[in-house]
Design an enzyme around this catalytic site. Structure first.
Site, PDB file in Angstrom:
ATOM      1  N   ARG A  88       0.866  -1.178  -0.071  1.00 53.31           N
ATOM      2  CA  ARG A  88       0.089   0.096   0.053  1.00 53.31           C
ATOM      3  C   ARG A  88       0.893   1.254   0.061  1.00 53.31           C
ATOM      4  NH1 ARG A  88      -3.343  -3.272  -0.841  1.00 53.31           N
ATOM      5  NH2 ARG A  88      -5.547  -3.382  -0.044  1.00 53.31           N
ATOM      6  N   SER A 135     -10.724  -0.088   3.075  1.00 50.27           N
ATOM      7  CA  SER A 135     -10.109  -0.043   4.442  1.00 50.27           C
ATOM      8  C   SER A 135      -9.728   1.170   4.896  1.00 50.27           C
ATOM      9  CB  SER A 135      -9.023  -0.969   4.091  1.00 50.27           C
ATOM     10  OG  SER A 135      -9.190  -2.174   3.883  1.00 50.27           O
ATOM     11  N   GLU A 142      -5.294   4.478   6.152  1.00 54.84           N
ATOM     12  CA  GLU A 142      -4.872   3.915   4.854  1.00 54.84           C
ATOM     13  C   GLU A 142      -5.163   5.212   3.699  1.00 54.84           C
ATOM     14  OE1 GLU A 142      -5.254   1.526   1.102  1.00 54.84           O
ATOM     15  OE2 GLU A 142      -6.880   2.647   2.006  1.00 54.84           O
TER      16      GLU A 142
HETATM   17  N1  EPU Z   1     -10.545 -10.082  10.272  1.00 54.94           N
HETATM   18  C1  EPU Z   1     -10.948 -10.193  11.433  1.00 54.94           C
HETATM   19  N2  EPU Z   1     -12.150  -9.105  11.671  1.00 54.94           N
HETATM   20  C2  EPU Z   1     -12.697  -8.251  10.874  1.00 54.94           C
HETATM   21  C3  EPU Z   1     -12.010  -8.201   9.514  1.00 54.94           C
HETATM   22  C4  EPU Z   1     -10.934  -9.081   9.153  1.00 54.94           C
HETATM   23  O1  EPU Z   1     -10.835 -11.079  12.361  1.00 54.94           O
HETATM   24  O2  EPU Z   1     -13.345  -7.433  11.085  1.00 54.94           O
HETATM   25  C5  EPU Z   1      -9.462 -10.769   9.851  1.00 54.94           C
HETATM   26  C6  EPU Z   1      -9.947 -11.875   8.832  1.00 54.94           C
HETATM   27  O3  EPU Z   1     -10.464 -13.017   9.371  1.00 54.94           O
HETATM   28  C7  EPU Z   1      -8.546 -12.514   8.254  1.00 54.94           C
HETATM   29  C8  EPU Z   1      -7.824 -11.150   8.110  1.00 54.94           C
HETATM   30  O4  EPU Z   1      -8.483 -10.378   9.158  1.00 54.94           O
HETATM   31  O5  EPU Z   1      -7.942 -13.372   8.948  1.00 54.94           O
HETATM   32  C9  EPU Z   1      -7.682 -10.598   7.053  1.00 54.94           C
HETATM   33  O6  EPU Z   1      -9.033 -10.102   6.422  1.00 54.94           O
HETATM   34  P1  EPU Z   1      -9.308  -9.890   4.948  1.00 54.94           P
HETATM   35  O7  EPU Z   1      -8.718 -11.092   4.124  1.00 54.94           O
HETATM   36  O8  EPU Z   1     -10.689  -9.823   4.738  1.00 54.94           O
HETATM   37  O9  EPU Z   1      -8.536  -8.751   4.320  1.00 54.94           O
HETATM   38  P2  EPU Z   1      -7.935  -7.174   4.944  1.00 54.94           P
HETATM   39  O10 EPU Z   1      -6.528  -7.504   5.747  1.00 54.94           O
HETATM   40  O11 EPU Z   1      -9.095  -6.797   6.031  1.00 54.94           O
HETATM   41  C10 EPU Z   1      -7.037  -6.371   2.993  1.00 54.94           C
HETATM   42  C11 EPU Z   1      -6.904  -5.133   2.262  1.00 54.94           C
HETATM   43  C12 EPU Z   1      -8.314  -4.833   1.177  1.00 54.94           C
HETATM   44  C13 EPU Z   1      -8.361  -6.189   0.510  1.00 54.94           C
HETATM   45  C14 EPU Z   1      -8.197  -7.610   1.228  1.00 54.94           C
HETATM   46  C15 EPU Z   1      -8.165  -8.622   0.326  1.00 54.94           C
HETATM   47  C16 EPU Z   1      -5.555  -3.700   3.285  1.00 54.94           C
HETATM   48  C17 EPU Z   1      -5.559  -2.326   4.178  1.00 54.94           C
HETATM   49  N3  EPU Z   1      -6.932  -4.030   2.938  1.00 54.94           N
HETATM   50  O12 EPU Z   1      -7.889  -6.257   3.997  1.00 54.94           O
HETATM   51  O13 EPU Z   1      -8.242  -3.817   0.606  1.00 54.94           O
HETATM   52  O14 EPU Z   1      -9.547  -6.172  -0.407  1.00 54.94           O
HETATM   53  O15 EPU Z   1      -6.988  -7.490   1.863  1.00 54.94           O
HETATM   54  O16 EPU Z   1      -7.172  -8.830  -0.045  1.00 54.94           O
HETATM   55  O17 EPU Z   1      -4.525  -3.937   3.003  1.00 54.94           O
HETATM   56  C18 EPU Z   1      -8.530  -1.416   0.500  1.00 54.94           C
HETATM   57  O18 EPU Z   1      -7.297  -1.254   0.575  1.00 54.94           O
HETATM   58  O19 EPU Z   1      -9.506  -0.571   0.769  1.00 54.94           O
HETATM   59  C19 EPU Z   1      -9.096  -2.857   0.702  1.00 54.94           C
HETATM   60  C20 EPU Z   1     -10.266  -3.129   0.638  1.00 54.94           C
END
Ligand code: EPU
Length: 339
Positions: A165, A239, A335
């Site tokens: 990012r 995010s 972010e």
């Molecule tokens: N998780 C929780 N609780 C929550 C949210 C997430 O426990 O409320 C845990 C999930 O269970 C999982 C982990 O966090 O183990 C990761 O969650 P997820 O795969 O949904 O992805 P994320 O880390 O929340 C990132 C990106 C998203 C992207 C997704 C999928 C960032 C800041 N965000 O989210 O990007 O779509 O991965 O690759 O890196 C964005 O940048 O706006 C965005 C939406």
């Protein structure tokens, strides 16, 4: 080229918060970009480039300069061989339309980045990524107006210092370049596992065994529908926080207390810890803080439910960051870009 004055930024940003832009205009080609940049320089006005407005938070004082909305079109195949196709995209192209066209051409490399709001020109700024792909993986080069040198330049992928990012466009070169086109190289091979966990889980649950760019795109669209609220109805910037990076020793300490902590090995001695998980552990998921709702399906997303101004957004953010710091000794970062 029409220049408008005192335009409320909140009407152009998916968070629906922010003061006025002193000037605003749309740019449709490179000549317009050069001419506006020169005018701004003569009048000592700063410039801000707006893509889709989906990853920006504006303060209440607005922007005392020229905001220009990037509208440069273009989807041009510039090279093609047995393995790959290289496409030059206008900075103003809608990102998801680009992904759809690539998928229709059976090209792979950006299908997991389906349904991300925003424009092609904005994608390199924060090295947009999702479900195991990021723009840095396919971007070959980009064209930009360099305000410092007062000319158009071509930057290669390696010039952009991409990381999670992040890029030069958010750091040492912030405000320097106006990205007018990006060139991406896509593969003619169909997507292959291993896939990002959440994607593989969806594919298994839906018994999807044929991995094509189309089945992956459709899966991603469905996954995102559930995890990311549509900004048309619920104002948000995706995010709101970056995921946290911790060192191995820090992770060991955290694991002792939270054995279930999810982590992703960055392969360089650091580990990514999902900030959404941290926020959820704090019991904040679904709560309303200063008019900002912590999304009940994904704690990484803040929805502007009844925030009156940027101050409310900042207060909610600072409260969450403070609680994470106090409980986990981790400093997380916002972010979306801020103007
Ligand atoms: N998780 C929780 N609780 C929550 C949210 C997430 O426990 O409320 C845990 C999930 O269970 C999982 C982990 O966090 O183990 C990761 O969650 P997820 O795969 O949904 O992805 P994320 O880390 O929340 C990132 C990106 C998203 C992207 C997704 C999928 C960032 C800041 N965000 O989210 O990007 O779509 O991965 O690759 O890196 C964005 O940048 O706006 C965005 C939406």
């Amino acid at each position: 080229m029409e220049i408008h004055t005192n335009i409320p930024l909140k009407n152009y940003l998916t968070m629906k918060i922010g003061g006025n832009a002193r000037f605003m205009t749309d740019v449709h080609n490179m000549d317009e970009v050069a001419s506006i940049c020169q005018k701004a320089k003569e009048k000592s006005l700063p410039i801000f480039i707006l893509g889709g407005g989906s990853n920006i938070v504006a303060t209440d004082k607005g922007f005392n300069g020229i905001v220009f909305r990037m509208r440069i079109p273009g989807f041009e195949i510039i090279a093609d061989d047995i393995n790959s196709t290289t496409i030059k995209l206008g900075g103003g192209e809608n990102w998801d339309s680009v992904v759809k066209k690539a998928v229709d051409l059976n090209l792979s490399g950006i299908e997991a980045m389906s349904a991300i709001p925003g424009t092609a020109g904005a994608a390199p700024v924060q090295n947009v990524g999702a479900y195991g792909q990021e723009i840095a993986d396919t971007l070959q080069s980009l064209e930009a107006y360099d305000k410092q040198e007062e000319r158009f330049v071509t930057l290669q992928n390696s010039d952009c210092s991409f990381s999670y990012r992040d890029s030069i466009f958010r750091n040492e070169s912030i405000g320097r370049y106006v990205i007018t086109s990006i060139t991406i190289k896509l593969s003619k091979n169909q997507p292959k596992p291993p896939f990002y966990d959440a994607l593989q889980k969806y594919l298994d649950e839906h018994k999807i065994k044929l991995y094509t760019v189309e089945t992956i795109r459709n899966a991603i669209i469905e996954i995102r529908k559930n995890k990311l609220p549509d900004p048309k109805f619920l104002p948000n910037t995706g995010s709101f926080f970056k995921n946290a990076m911790v060192e191995a020793w820090q992770l060991n300490d955290l694991r002792a207390k939270y054995p279930d902590i999810p982590t992703y090995d960055m392969g360089d001695g650091r580990y990514k810890v999902p900030t959404g998980w941290l926020i959820e552990q704090l019991g904040l998921k679904g709560q309303l803080l200063h008019g900002m709702r912590i999304y009940n399906k994904n704690a990484l997303v803040l929805i502007n439910e009844s925030a009156k101004s940027y101050t409310d957004v900042a207060n909610a953010r600072d409260e969450i960051i403070g609680k994470i710091r106090d409980s986990f000794r981790i400093q997380v970062q916002q972010e979306p870009l801020e103007i």
